[in-house]
Scaffold this motif. Structure first.
Motif, mmCIF file in Angstrom:
data_model
loop_
_atom_site.group_PDB
_atom_site.id
_atom_site.type_symbol
_atom_site.label_atom_id
_atom_site.label_comp_id
_atom_site.label_asym_id
_atom_site.label_seq_id
_atom_site.Cartn_x
_atom_site.Cartn_y
_atom_site.Cartn_z
ATOM 1 N N ASP A 56 0.534 -1.111 0.104
ATOM 2 C CA ASP A 56 -0.044 0.162 0.178
ATOM 3 C C ASP A 56 0.935 1.199 -0.024
ATOM 4 O O ASP A 56 1.977 1.259 0.818
ATOM 5 N N THR A 57 0.435 2.353 -0.634
ATOM 6 C CA THR A 57 1.027 3.549 -0.560
ATOM 7 C C THR A 57 0.493 4.204 1.006
ATOM 8 O O THR A 57 -0.398 3.809 1.652
ATOM 9 N N GLU A 89 -0.207 6.380 4.152
ATOM 10 C CA GLU A 89 -1.472 7.020 4.152
ATOM 11 C C GLU A 89 -1.370 8.381 4.682
ATOM 12 O O GLU A 89 -2.618 9.241 4.468
ATOM 13 N N SER A 104 -0.383 9.725 7.158
ATOM 14 C CA SER A 104 -1.298 10.069 8.549
ATOM 15 C C SER A 104 -0.232 10.599 9.635
ATOM 16 O O SER A 104 0.574 10.002 10.020
ATOM 17 N N TYR A 131 -3.503 -1.234 10.496
ATOM 18 C CA TYR A 131 -3.238 -0.116 11.322
ATOM 19 C C TYR A 131 -4.334 -0.091 12.663
ATOM 20 O O TYR A 131 -5.508 -0.498 12.025
ATOM 21 N N ARG A 187 -6.683 5.782 16.019
ATOM 22 C CA ARG A 187 -7.266 6.900 15.311
ATOM 23 C C ARG A 187 -7.570 8.072 16.403
ATOM 24 O O ARG A 187 -7.842 7.828 17.589
ATOM 25 N N ASP A 237 3.563 9.403 9.939
ATOM 26 C CA ASP A 237 4.077 10.094 8.838
ATOM 27 C C ASP A 237 4.496 11.339 9.128
ATOM 28 O O ASP A 237 4.240 11.779 10.269
ATOM 29 N N GLY A 274 4.790 10.635 3.582
ATOM 30 C CA GLY A 274 4.391 9.399 3.977
ATOM 31 C C GLY A 274 5.542 8.340 3.696
ATOM 32 O O GLY A 274 6.360 8.243 2.616
ATOM 33 N N TYR A 330 5.438 8.504 -0.593
ATOM 34 C CA TYR A 330 4.316 9.413 -0.919
ATOM 35 C C TYR A 330 4.945 10.874 -0.393
ATOM 36 O O TYR A 330 4.929 11.084 0.748
#
Length: 660
Positions: A316-317, A319, A321, A337, A340, A479, A541, A557
């Protein structure tokens, strides 16, 4: 267990037992002379309160709201003990262990007249049977209790103890039955119906003649009965020896299974309480370290980033986050993951504290206020924690009031730790003497502040929290993002940078150009593509990539936004060829990349109230590349396709892919 412990005002609570129920009322009370003897031979176990409180509060503590006895007492009452004569005293093991690692002083005994007696030596101890025998430095008197090692079932008994921490009381009931010890039936617990409240732990269970038949320990979880250890088990236990032989489970918050084992050790006695505590903690800490190591080794082949369950994250790329997450293993065998943002409290100067939790861990993103210098923020842990405390989550309960803690002062521990991804954490510990607890903080410097993992625990288990949290750093995902002004300050302090950003150079000239250069890629663009100013938001990211036999953390990213509200943005994304066992969604998307199909075909399209355009950069001629990069540009409103294509070309024409 029936120990009465100090009240806790934070997120955790050291609870030893819930309140037992009142026993039968038909049994006679002991006659006054026997009751006097029982009271003279029974003591409170106490721990001193803090003298110098390191915490600062929003206002003076309203101690007048507390009951007179509680506010004037210099001690916390934590349980009960009794005398067997010849300078031998007995209590529950868990009662004396409340004091292990205590921040205010060792436990002691207190008689009905308020005189406090210091513990001299620990004489016997059994972790599994939960008792301890000890001597005192000063003798309270000659009164002691006799023993009866063969009590009759269904006979009258008296449970004696410091109920609810308000003094020793005698309550009657029946000795109802025996039940085998849970692990392998090595002995039998006595069950009785006399009431036992928090504070009774360690007190004597007496027959109708006032002889000790057991040590009150705990309440049954499923019925209105309480448990005691037969006094014969105490008397027959080996002299001058501390014995640990108890089944224990070890659990790590990112795993869905436990490591089970036996904590088995022993050491010679007598020892002073301090030496006993230090020896016990050393053995327990070593055992827990061994359990953690065994747990990780046992699952090494499947621990992230290894094993088939990791492949979705690896492909996956990132996020983008900025709120921290933990990478956790679920029951379906996949890694994903967790964590939150559940709440956000604003600070001055655009700062904020965002918070959530996973397992035993508070997770936070602390954005540095613009009006606080980076050197102060990253260099002063007191200033950092003072910002966290502005959330108001941390308080001290005084009667009905919750008094906010506004500062914890300087931490007692200030060290660093480097995880396996070569990220450099700041590790702080703050004492909380009023609850015999400690706040353990792992703070990872990020571009705009700190990504934080925090625990609040009894001081006795701080070592366990430290080894747990060190292990969890390898599963900690966050990130990096901030304004260009924040990036400039962050990158200038090399001590803060993780390995993934050590070779990253951001070159910009406000109003003219922006350039990004890392070990993987290089690109730049002029201000004609996007206005370049200090409030531009750059997010990087980071993803987990396999290089030969190693996994590394690298940028996957890169996104630059005009500001926090404008959708105008530029991005470069890294894509990894899917492995054969991934589902069709990954393979279909990869096929679009390989063949430059929509939305990667360099043709502008509308997406709601904005227009976007993306393209694969320098797609190789062969059909089996390991990685591909895409460039993206999005802006608000509707624009001519040729203008959007010209914007995209300003990104792709200056893009360079470096060798991996």
């Amino acid at each position: 267990m029936v120990g009465f412990v100090r009240k806790l005002s934070l997120a955790w609570c050291l609870v030893v037992i819930s309140v037992g129920l009142i026993g039968p009322a038909h049994a006679a009370s002991p006659d006054p002379s026997l009751a006097a003897k029982i009271n003279a031979a029974t003591f409170e176990v106490v721990i001193p309160k803090e003298v110098n409180d390191p915490l600062i509060y929003e206002k003076p503590l309203p101690l007048d709201l507390l009951p007179y006895q509680e506010r004037t007492d210099k001690y916390f009452s934590v349980g009960t003990a009794f005398s067997l004569g010849n300078n031998r005293y007995v209590t529950a093991g868990h009662v004396l262990m409340v004091g292990i690692g205590d921040l205010t002083g060792p436990p002691a005994l207190r008689d009905a007249n308020g005189h406090v007696y210091a513990i001299d030596k620990i004489l016997k101890f059994s972790l599994q049977q939960d008792f301890v025998m000890f001597s005192l430095k000063e003798q309270p008197g000659n009164v002691s209790l006799d023993t009866n090692i063969k009590p009759a079932v269904n006979s009258v008994v008296y449970a004696v103890g410091n109920a609810l921490g308000t003094g020793v009381v005698i309550r009657d009931g029946l000795y109802t039955s025996d039940t085998p010890e849970e692990e392998n039936g090595r002995w039998k617990w006595m069950r009785f119906s006399a009431a036992a409240s928090p504070g009774n732990s360690g007190g004597p269970l007496l027959d109708q003649d006032g002889k000790v038949i057991g040590v009150v320990l705990m309440k049954s979880a499923n019925e209105n009965l309480n448990y005691a250890l037969p006094i014969s088990e105490v008397l027959n236990a080996p002299d001058k020896l501390a014995v640990m032989d108890k089944r224990m489970s070890y659990q790590l918050d990112v795993l869905d299974y436990d490591q089970n084992g036996n904590f088995k050790a022993q050491f010679p006695l007598p020892k002073s309480y301090d030496d006993f505590s230090a020896t016990y903690l050393k053995l327990q800490n070593a055992y827990n370290e061994q359990q953690l190591k065994a747990l990780l080794q046992q699952q090494a082949g499947d621990l992230f980033p290894h094993g088939a369950g990791s492949r979705q994250i690896l492909h996956d790329t990132p996020e983008l986050s900025l709120f921290p997450e933990l990478i956790v293993h679920n029951r379906s065998g996949q890694w994903g993951y967790a964590g939150r943002e559940l709440n956000r409290v604003p600070l001055s100067g655009n700062g904020y504290v965002a918070s959530g939790y996973v397992g035993h861990n508070f997770l936070m993103h602390l954005r540095r206020p613009d009006d606080m210098k980076a050197s102060v923020f990253y260099g002063d842990p007191k200033a950092m924690m003072d910002l966290v405390l502005k959330t108001g989550y941390w308080y001290r309960q005084v009667g009905p009031e919750k008094i906010k803690i506004t500062s914890m002062g300087k931490p007692t521990t200030d060290t660093t730790y480097t995880d396996s991804w070569q990220r450099h954490w700041k590790v702080f510990i703050w004492p909380q003497p009023h609850i015999n607890g400690e706040v353990v903080v792992f703070a990872l410097p990020v571009t705009d502040g700190y990504a934080i993992m925090m625990r609040i625990n009894p001081s006795m288990v701080t070592h366990d929290s430290l080894i747990d949290m060190k292990a969890l750093t390898d599963f900690f995902n966050v990130d990096y993002g901030g304004t260009l002004a924040q990036w400039k300050e962050f990158l200038s302090d090399k001590s803060l940078l993780p390995e993934v950003l050590k070779d990253t150079h951001i070159d910009f000239d406000y109003g003219k150009r922006f350039g990004y250069d890392s070990s993987s890629i290089n690109f730049s663009y002029p201000a004609s593509l996007q206005t370049i100013g200090p409030d531009n938001l750059l997010s990087v990211g980071v993803g987990y990539y396999q290089k030969n036999d190693k996994f590394v953390l690298e940028a996957g990213y890169v996104q630059i936004r005009l500001n926090n509200t404008d959708p105008d943005r530029i991005s470069i994304r890294r894509h990894v060829a899917p492995s054969a066992d991934l589902d069709d969604n990954y393979k279909q998307n990869w096929g679009k990349l390989l063949h430059k199909q929509h939305p990667y075909d360099g043709v502008a399209y509308n997406d709601g109230d904005e227009m976007d355009i993306a393209s694969v950069i320098d797609a190789p001629a062969n059909d089996a590349p390991a990685e591909l990069y895409t460039a993206f540009y999005g802006t608000q409103g509707t624009h001519k396709p040729e203008d959007m294509k010209a914007k995209l070309d300003l990104i792709t024409q200056q893009f360079k892919l470096k060798s991996h």
